[in-house]
Design an enzyme around this catalytic site. Structure first.
Site, PDB file in Angstrom:
ATOM      1  N   SER A 109       0.900  -0.797  -0.046  1.00 16.69           N
ATOM      2  CA  SER A 109       0.082  -0.370  -0.298  1.00 16.69           C
ATOM      3  C   SER A 109       0.886   1.144   0.062  1.00 16.69           C
ATOM      4  O   SER A 109       1.657   1.496  -0.783  1.00 16.69           O
ATOM      5  CB  SER A 109      -1.177  -0.080   1.249  1.00 16.69           C
ATOM      6  OG  SER A 109      -1.621   0.760   1.372  1.00 16.69           O
ATOM      7  N   HIS A 128      -3.164  -0.955  -3.387  1.00 13.39           N
ATOM      8  CA  HIS A 128      -3.852   0.329  -3.141  1.00 13.39           C
ATOM      9  C   HIS A 128      -3.784   1.005  -3.940  1.00 13.39           C
ATOM     10  O   HIS A 128      -2.454   1.747  -3.936  1.00 13.39           O
ATOM     11  CB  HIS A 128      -3.842   0.298  -1.862  1.00 13.39           C
ATOM     12  CG  HIS A 128      -4.024  -0.949  -1.080  1.00 13.39           C
ATOM     13  ND1 HIS A 128      -3.788  -0.919   0.317  1.00 13.39           N
ATOM     14  CD2 HIS A 128      -4.591  -1.839  -1.138  1.00 13.39           C
ATOM     15  CE1 HIS A 128      -4.317  -1.816   1.061  1.00 13.39           C
ATOM     16  NE2 HIS A 128      -4.811  -2.765   0.144  1.00 13.39           N
ATOM     17  N   ASP A 182      -4.933  -4.900   6.204  1.00 15.54           N
ATOM     18  CA  ASP A 182      -4.957  -5.687   4.589  1.00 15.54           C
ATOM     19  C   ASP A 182      -3.587  -6.727   4.490  1.00 15.54           C
ATOM     20  O   ASP A 182      -2.340  -6.189   4.252  1.00 15.54           O
ATOM     21  CB  ASP A 182      -5.332  -4.899   3.623  1.00 15.54           C
ATOM     22  CG  ASP A 182      -5.219  -6.018   2.641  1.00 15.54           C
ATOM     23  OD1 ASP A 182      -6.312  -6.378   2.528  1.00 15.54           O
ATOM     24  OD2 ASP A 182      -5.401  -5.023   1.679  1.00 15.54           O
TER      25      ASP A 182
END
Length: 351
Positions: free
Chosen positions: A170, A197, A295
């Site tokens: 991310s 992401h 995540d």
């Protein structure tokens, strides 16, 4: 210089930095006062185990003094995470002396019955603080797990026969993953599935950027129903989950999904990692890199539980040490490496 714990004050005395964790503000206040009176510095005071873990990841602490029973994360779980990650000693206390064995198994340096806050509490608190200080002074100097460079010469070879590499990242991910992909060299022997992401509209530009900075390995946006080939990187499109639908001749057949976001994220790293664990089990290798939030942690856990192998980026090189830290907290990181050593570790595992 420090002597096992703490720092030397201007008067030449040892100053021990104490973090207090208790959901009672009254107890925190009394403990703060008591430890200060006994020559310690209060590094911080928090109301639950989760906050204690986060504090220890970011601050210099010599000992954590923690209640056993707290909301969100209790003292036992916090002790396991803190001692495993940082080597910081944890002292646990509780009203019930019967939980002592559980506390010691969790890695607690010391367990004590919670000092009474009723009559003569000041004297009992002083005795408690002195026991803590004495125990910490007797412990050997700790070596923090994070921020250190792993020695690749002692990195064990794996008996796995890996057939896929999955990557999740991310915040700070593109530059981190670029370094890893560049280090994989030409003719990497596995297909690579990568969830990052990213904002809508940025996916095609990102794939083009990767092809410029990583000429050794082609990168393209994943397509629904496409068979992922060896030596090729497939990036999850923006706002779309990338998962493995099934396996054909050992190669993954990719599926793009518009299922609801997970933890407000689509694409979600967890979705990719879970599907890889399901279809490849012990033949799955995954790398979780820098990023905010959690995540990928649960996906790493499923890969490890299925017999696969996971690598988490070390705190020392993370832009944001969130996702890798969450995986480590779940005991879902088989190994932890700084960014500049991840590609070498991957090659050592797959070749």
């Amino acid at each position: 210089m420090p002597d096992k714990a703490g720092i030397i004050s201007n008067e030449g005395k040892l100053v021990m930095k104490v973090l207090i964790a208790d959901d009672s503000a009254i107890t925190r206040g009394i403990l703060e006062k008591t430890f200060r009176q006994n020559g310690c510095e209060i590094a911080g005071a928090v109301s639950n185990g989760r906050k204690a873990v986060d504090f220890c990841r970011e601050h210099d602490v010599d000992v954590v003094v923690s209640d056993y029973d707290m909301p969100e994360m209790g003292g036992i779980k916090a002790a396991k995470v803190i001692t495993e990650e940082t080597g910081i000693p944890v002292v646990l206390y509780a009203d019930d002396i019967g939980v002592k064995m559980e506390a010691m198994k969790a890695g607690a340096l010391l367990f004590e019955k919670k000092p009474s806050l009723s009559e003569n509490h000041a004297e009992k608190m002083k005795e408690f603080a002195q026991k803590v200080i004495s125990a910490v002074k007797k412990t050997p100097s700790r070596t923090k797990r994070f921020g250190s460079t792993c020695n690749l010469t002692s990195f064990e070879r794996s008996s796995h026969s890996f057939k896929i590499l999955c990557i999740g990242a991310s915040t700070g991910g593109p530059s981190a993953v670029q370094e890893v992909l560049s280090g994989l060299g030409d003719d990497f022997p596995l297909p690579v599935l990568y969830t990052q992401h990213l904002d809508v509209g940025a996916d095609e530009k990102m794939a083009a950027w990767f092809n410029q900075v990583c000429p050794n390995i082609p990168v393209s946006l994943a397509k629904d129903g496409e068979i992922a080939e060896k030596g090729h990187v497939y990036l999850a499109p923006a706002d779309t989950h990338l998962v493995i639908d099934y396996v054909k001749d050992s190669l993954p057949v990719m599926k793009l999904s518009d299922e609801p976001p997970e933890r407000f994220l689509r694409p979600a790293v967890n979705k990719l990692f879970r599907s890889a664990a399901k279809h490849y089990k012990s033949n799955c290798l995954a790398v979780l890199m820098t990023g905010m939030g959690r995540d990928g942690a649960e996906g790493c856990k499923e890969i490890v539980d299925a017999g696969g192998y996971t690598i988490a980026e070390d705190k020392s090189t993370c832009t944001v040490f969130g996702m890798p830290a969450a995986a480590i907290e779940l005991n879902a990181a088989t190994k932890t490496f700084p960014r500049d050593q991840i590609a070498k570790a991957v090659l050592q595992l797959v070749k």
